[in-house]
Design an enzyme around this catalytic site. Structure first.
Site, short mmCIF file in Angstrom:
data_model
loop_
_atom_site.label_atom_id
_atom_site.label_comp_id
_atom_site.label_asym_id
_atom_site.label_seq_id
_atom_site.Cartn_x
_atom_site.Cartn_y
_atom_site.Cartn_z
N ASP A 127 -9.05 10.51 5.18
CA ASP A 127 -8.50 11.08 6.41
C ASP A 127 -9.65 11.51 7.32
O ASP A 127 -10.77 11.74 6.87
CB ASP A 127 -7.62 12.30 6.11
CG ASP A 127 -6.61 12.59 7.24
OD1 ASP A 127 -5.40 12.33 7.04
OD2 ASP A 127 -7.03 13.06 8.33
N TRP B 285 0.78 13.94 -0.44
CA TRP B 285 1.03 12.64 -1.10
C TRP B 285 0.02 12.44 -2.23
O TRP B 285 0.37 11.95 -3.30
CB TRP B 285 0.90 11.48 -0.11
CG TRP B 285 2.08 11.26 0.79
CD1 TRP B 285 2.98 12.19 1.20
CD2 TRP B 285 2.49 10.02 1.39
NE1 TRP B 285 3.92 11.63 2.02
CE2 TRP B 285 3.65 10.29 2.16
CE3 TRP B 285 1.99 8.72 1.38
CZ2 TRP B 285 4.31 9.29 2.89
CZ3 TRP B 285 2.64 7.73 2.11
CH2 TRP B 285 3.79 8.02 2.84
N LYS C 44 3.88 4.13 6.49
CA LYS C 44 4.68 4.67 7.61
C LYS C 44 4.42 3.88 8.90
O LYS C 44 3.26 3.57 9.21
CB LYS C 44 4.30 6.14 7.84
CG LYS C 44 4.94 6.70 9.11
CD LYS C 44 5.06 8.16 9.09
CE LYS C 44 3.77 8.85 9.49
NZ LYS C 44 3.93 10.30 9.32
C1 LIG Z 1 1.34 12.85 8.68
S1 LIG Z 1 -0.32 13.20 8.36
C2 LIG Z 1 -0.45 12.82 6.64
C3 LIG Z 1 0.22 13.81 5.70
C4 LIG Z 1 -0.08 13.54 4.24
N1 LIG Z 1 0.54 12.30 3.80
C5 LIG Z 1 0.41 14.65 3.35
O1 LIG Z 1 1.48 14.47 2.73
O2 LIG Z 1 -0.24 15.67 3.23
C6 LIG Z 1 -1.14 11.85 9.12
C7 LIG Z 1 -2.66 11.85 8.98
O3 LIG Z 1 -3.21 10.62 9.51
C8 LIG Z 1 -4.56 10.92 9.84
N2 LIG Z 1 -5.19 9.87 10.66
C9 LIG Z 1 -4.79 9.44 11.89
N3 LIG Z 1 -5.65 8.50 12.36
C10 LIG Z 1 -6.59 8.33 11.41
C11 LIG Z 1 -7.75 7.47 11.28
N4 LIG Z 1 -8.10 6.64 12.28
N5 LIG Z 1 -8.48 7.54 10.15
C12 LIG Z 1 -8.14 8.39 9.16
N6 LIG Z 1 -7.06 9.22 9.20
C13 LIG Z 1 -6.30 9.19 10.30
C14 LIG Z 1 -4.44 12.25 10.57
O4 LIG Z 1 -5.69 12.92 10.59
C15 LIG Z 1 -3.36 12.98 9.73
O5 LIG Z 1 -3.92 13.89 8.84
#
Ligand SMILES: C[S@@+](CC[C@H](N)C(=O)[O-])C[C@H]1O[C@@H](n2cnc3c(N)ncnc32)[C@H](O)[C@@H]1O
Length: 199
Positions: free
Chosen positions: A69, A51, A152
């Site tokens: 992240d 993204w 999302k």
């Molecule tokens: C579906 S992936 C994102 C993919 C990204 N949009 C891409 O296109 O490359 C969801 C992300 O949310 C992150 N995430 C989940 N909980 C989190 C938190 N409390 N703080 C930061 N990131 C978090 C995860 O580490 C993961 O990498």
């Protein structure tokens, strides 16, 4: 359905994106045009960076993308794209909130945050709502007036309440289910357009 997934997987590989999730942002952008040239975009849950790379192309070399992240994404640089600043942090960390609010305001906040899913629909939904609420809270701190939010969420019992919380802060709200998102998945995207900024 597998065919559709293979299609997006191959397309992402060909277009040099690290994840096929990029098309869940691209489809909404092509329809609603909420990111513009020179914008500053905050990308919450950015790893592995698809993204952020896509947003950097849209906003161009005079824009900026800040990605957050738990995992550090690899720095990338493309011609005519904005610089991307990747921050390794938990979105619930007060330090992170201080760092982000200390920066100039953002025109757009996007969130693809997702919990580690357990397969238990209700608890996955609640964790997703918790992440989405924190993303909305951060958006309310950093968005400039008239800014936009694309987030999302895993649908479930509390989803309508979350949508009404977004509706309180934005003039228009849409619920988007991109074609690239599996039909059997409970994920949808809430788009808040034109931040009201009542502060
Ligand atoms: C579906 S992936 C994102 C993919 C990204 N949009 C891409 O296109 O490359 C969801 C992300 O949310 C992150 N995430 C989940 N909980 C989190 C938190 N409390 N703080 C930061 N990131 C978090 C995860 O580490 C993961 O990498």
């Amino acid at each position: 359905m597998k065919k559709v997934q293979d299609y997006y997987f191959k397309k992402a590989k060909k277009e040099k994106y690290p994840a096929r999730s990029v098309y869940k942002l691209e489809e909404a952008q092509n329809k609603f045009h909420f990111m513009k040239k020179n914008n500053r975009v905050l990308d919450l849950g950015c790893h592995p960076g698809s993204w952020a790379i896509y947003a950097a192309k849209i906003v161009g070399s005079q824009g900026l993308v800040v990605g957050v992240d738990l995992h550090k994404s690899k720095n990338v640089a493309f011609a005519n794209s904005a610089g991307i600043e990747f921050l390794k942090a938990d979105i619930f960390s007060p330090d992170l909130v201080d760092v982000i609010t200390g920066k100039p305001q953002f025109a757009v906040v996007v969130s693809d945050l997702a919990p580690k899913t357990t397969g238990h629909k209700f608890s996955d939904h609640l964790k997703s709502i918790e992440l989405s609420r924190q993303a909305l809270y951060i958006a309310s701190l950093v968005l400039s007036s008239g800014g936009h939010f694309y987030c999302k969420v895993f649908q479930g019992e509390d989803f309508p309440v979350f949508v009404s919380e977004v509706r309180n802060l934005f003039k228009k709200v849409k619920v988007v289910k991109p074609k690239s998102s599996r039909t059997e998945s409970r994920e949808v995207f809430v788009l808040g357009l034109e931040y009201k900024d009542n502060s």
